[in-house]
Motif scaffolding. Structure first.
Motif, PDB file in Angstrom:
ATOM      1  N   PRO A 100      -2.975   3.865   7.796  1.00 53.07           N
ATOM      2  CA  PRO A 100      -2.864   2.615   8.576  1.00 53.07           C
ATOM      3  C   PRO A 100      -1.975   2.763   9.812  1.00 53.07           C
ATOM      4  CG  PRO A 100      -2.695   2.139   6.242  1.00 53.07           C
ATOM      5  CD  PRO A 100      -2.661   3.635   6.366  1.00 53.07           C
ATOM      6  N   ILE A 101      -0.920   3.599   9.716  1.00 53.41           N
ATOM      7  CA  ILE A 101      -0.054   3.829  10.878  1.00 53.41           C
ATOM      8  C   ILE A 101      -0.810   4.589  11.953  1.00 53.41           C
ATOM      9  CG2 ILE A 101       2.068   4.913  11.690  1.00 53.41           C
ATOM     10  CD1 ILE A 101       3.217   4.591   8.949  1.00 53.41           C
ATOM     11  N   SER A 144       0.810  -1.229   0.000  1.00 55.35           N
ATOM     12  CA  SER A 144       0.000   0.000   0.000  1.00 55.35           C
ATOM     13  C   SER A 144       0.837   1.270   0.000  1.00 55.35           C
ATOM     14  CB  SER A 144      -0.920   0.006   1.218  1.00 55.35           C
ATOM     15  OG  SER A 144      -0.160   0.063   2.421  1.00 55.35           O
ATOM     16  N   ASN A 145       2.166   1.132  -0.121  1.00 59.31           N
ATOM     17  CA  ASN A 145       3.090   2.280  -0.153  1.00 59.31           C
ATOM     18  C   ASN A 145       3.315   2.913   1.222  1.00 59.31           C
ATOM     19  OD1 ASN A 145       3.163   1.970  -2.964  1.00 59.31           O
ATOM     20  ND2 ASN A 145       1.501   3.434  -3.268  1.00 59.31           N
ATOM     21  N   THR A 146       2.840   2.285   2.272  1.00 60.97           N
ATOM     22  CA  THR A 146       3.036   2.839   3.614  1.00 60.97           C
ATOM     23  C   THR A 146       4.514   2.877   3.990  1.00 60.97           C
ATOM     24  OG1 THR A 146       0.857   2.054   4.318  1.00 60.97           O
ATOM     25  CG2 THR A 146       2.447   2.550   6.045  1.00 60.97           C
ATOM     26  N   ILE A 147       5.206   1.759   3.786  1.00 61.45           N
ATOM     27  CA  ILE A 147       6.638   1.700   4.098  1.00 61.45           C
ATOM     28  C   ILE A 147       7.408   2.660   3.197  1.00 61.45           C
ATOM     29  CG2 ILE A 147       8.682   0.247   4.117  1.00 61.45           C
ATOM     30  CD1 ILE A 147       6.806  -0.422   6.361  1.00 61.45           C
ATOM     31  N   VAL A 195      -6.722  -4.505  11.965  1.00 66.72           N
ATOM     32  CA  VAL A 195      -7.382  -3.286  11.474  1.00 66.72           C
ATOM     33  C   VAL A 195      -6.430  -2.471  10.607  1.00 66.72           C
ATOM     34  CG1 VAL A 195      -8.311  -1.041  12.192  1.00 66.72           C
ATOM     35  CG2 VAL A 195      -9.070  -3.130  13.337  1.00 66.72           C
ATOM     36  N   SER A 196      -5.185  -2.320  11.052  1.00 65.49           N
ATOM     37  CA  SER A 196      -4.209  -1.577  10.263  1.00 65.49           C
ATOM     38  C   SER A 196      -3.948  -2.268   8.929  1.00 65.49           C
ATOM     39  CB  SER A 196      -2.905  -1.423  11.046  1.00 65.49           C
ATOM     40  OG  SER A 196      -1.958  -0.676  10.322  1.00 65.49           O
ATOM     41  N   SER A 197      -3.868  -3.597   8.940  1.00 71.27           N
ATOM     42  CA  SER A 197      -3.638  -4.340   7.703  1.00 71.27           C
ATOM     43  C   SER A 197      -4.818  -4.197   6.749  1.00 71.27           C
ATOM     44  CB  SER A 197      -3.406  -5.825   8.012  1.00 71.27           C
ATOM     45  OG  SER A 197      -2.272  -6.001   8.839  1.00 71.27           O
TER      46      SER A 197
END
Length: 465
Positions: free
Chosen positions: A244-245, A93-96, A264-266
């Motif tokens: 998500p974070i 999801s591009n979060t990292i 939930v975050s996932s």
């Protein structure tokens, strides 16, 4: 946690011989022959199981010991699997990618290591979970450290130190609440007392990290702009992937258990994947969650940074937890651990020696069993009446249990925390132990204060009684 009713009749000498054989076997096979820990631990487990049978311990009692040993690890095992799903979803999801892009703008080479420790520590205090911190910002910091040219072991040791400092100082921490529950002391009195060792240990850690960070000759900045350009070109860098974070931090702060928090975050991250990529199918989703995110189209560095996660990548760690806790269950069921701890009662006639015995007991259980909760519970239940008999405030017991239990567990290669950190960061505790300064400075300061400040206060109490 209900303690096991021990069986068998292991004397102190016999218990010491069992430990000597166990550690000799583990050390030889793991260190000298470089075997994966699962095989040596399983071998020792097999030898101990049949030795117990030779001592007329029934198979029912042996298997009951295994069940009782593994039971405390069920939730951590599920958390490991959820972490694999979380990492895969955050990568997809591009979060990292967004976290790394932001991190490149904020960090410099010379201050990278101390800033990693401070940020991880602050997040650890906020959410009360070392695992959450390591598996979120810790992953991003590993990627940033790699780009900056820092050795993986150096970055991993720093990442491990920060969350466990935060874990020690957080009122939301499970280990803080467990140690105060065992010692029967006020939580905030415990945290105030913890600060006497945690803050100096943290300050010393920061100083050491500044020194080794400035001397790290391989660190460089020339690749940062290149990697930022590649990230911006290949990934959507915006505030949306950070949702998500934010959800994870909010739920953790509200004390929602780890498993639903991670899920939930996932789910939020995966929702963004489906929104951004309408061609993403359920089959691809299943492959992502099972095997992790696999990137092949970018540069070798981008492929490495943006690949990982998934349930399969956590199964090695899960197997290690199962065999380690099974071995620990037998050691507890056979009464070997209790025999060793009780043997120290004749050497604890002073406050310093009592704190030393408590610390040795916690560290010993960590290495024998690999489970941080048991390393707190067993010595705590064994020694707390002795603290009362010597007139020592139990807040010193809770501090010693926290430092010898939670902190040290992250350094044990077969410990639950050590396994988790190794699986999440991709670095074995044998490699990062030399850089996890806080994790052994805090127990060392606890011991020093036990022989000085605590002993002096006890003498003063006796004089004024």
């Amino acid at each position: 946690m209900k303690q096991s009713q021990r069986v068998g009749n292991f004397s102190l000498v016999e218990s010491l011989l069992v430990m000597a054989v166990m550690f000799g076997t583990l050390g030889t096979l793991i260190i000298k022959f470089n075997l994966a820990p699962q095989i040596p631990i399983l071998l020792v487990f097999t030898l101990l199981m049949f030795y117990g049978r030779l001592k007329k311990i029934s198979w029912d009692d042996i298997f009951q010991g295994v069940v009782e040993g593994v039971t405390p690890g069920i939730i951590p095992i599920l958390i490991f699997l959820m972490i694999g799903i979380l990492v895969a979803s955050w990568l997809k999801s591009n979060t990292i990618a967004t976290m790394m892009f932001i991190g490149f703008d904020m960090l410099s080479v010379k201050l990278f290591l101390p800033m990693v420790f401070i940020v991880c520590g602050l997040i650890g205090v906020t959410v009360g979970s070392a695992f959450t911190t390591v598996s979120t910002v810790g992953i991003a910091f590993m990627g940033i450290g790699h780009v900056l040219g820092f050795p993986a072991a150096m970055t991993a040791g720093t990442i491990v130190s920060g969350p466990f400092f935060g874990n020690n100082m957080s009122p939301l921490s499970d280990t803080s609440n467990l140690t105060t529950g065992i010692a029967k002391v006020n939580l905030y009195a415990h945290l105030k007392n913890m600060a006497a060792t945690c803050l100096p240990a943290a300050a010393a850690t920061v100083a050491l990290l500044v020194i080794i960070g400035s001397r790290n000759s391989t660190a460089h900045l020339n690749s940062i702009e290149v990697i930022k350009t590649e990230l911006a070109a290949n990934y959507q860098i915006s505030w949306i992937p950070l949702i998500p974070i934010v959800l994870l931090l909010i739920l953790a702060w509200r004390k929602v258990p780890a498993i639903p928090t991670l899920l939930v975050s996932s789910i939020a991250a995966l929702a963004f994947v489906f929104i951004e990529d309408h061609s993403f199918t359920l089959t691809q989703l299943g492959d992502l969650l099972m095997n992790g995110n696999q990137v092949h189209g970018g540069s070798a560095l981008i492929n490495r940074l943006m690949s990982g996660g998934g349930i399969v990548n956590m199964l090695s760690s899960v197997s290690l937890i199962i065999v380690a806790l099974s071995l620990g269950g037998l050691l507890i069921k056979f009464g070997i651990i209790k025999t060793l701890i009780e043997s120290m009662t004749g050497l604890i006639g002073t406050p310093g020696r009592l704190i030393l015995a408590t610390l040795v007991g916690s560290v010993g259980v960590n290495f024998l069993v690999g489970e941080q909760y048991l390393s707190i519970i067993l010595p705590g239940e064994t020694f707390k009446s002795t603290y009362d008999a010597q007139g020592i405030d139990r807040k010193y017991l809770s501090r010693t249990l926290a430092t010898g239990g939670a902190d040290i567990n992250s350094l044990v290669p077969w410990g639950v925390s050590g396994v988790f950190c190794a699986a999440t960061l991709g670095v074995n505790p044998f490699e990062y132990v030399g850089y996890a300064f806080y994790s052994y400075l805090n127990p060392l300061l606890t011991l020093i204060l036990g022989f000085t400040v605590v002993a002096w206060k006890c003498r003063q109490n006796v004089l004024h009684a």
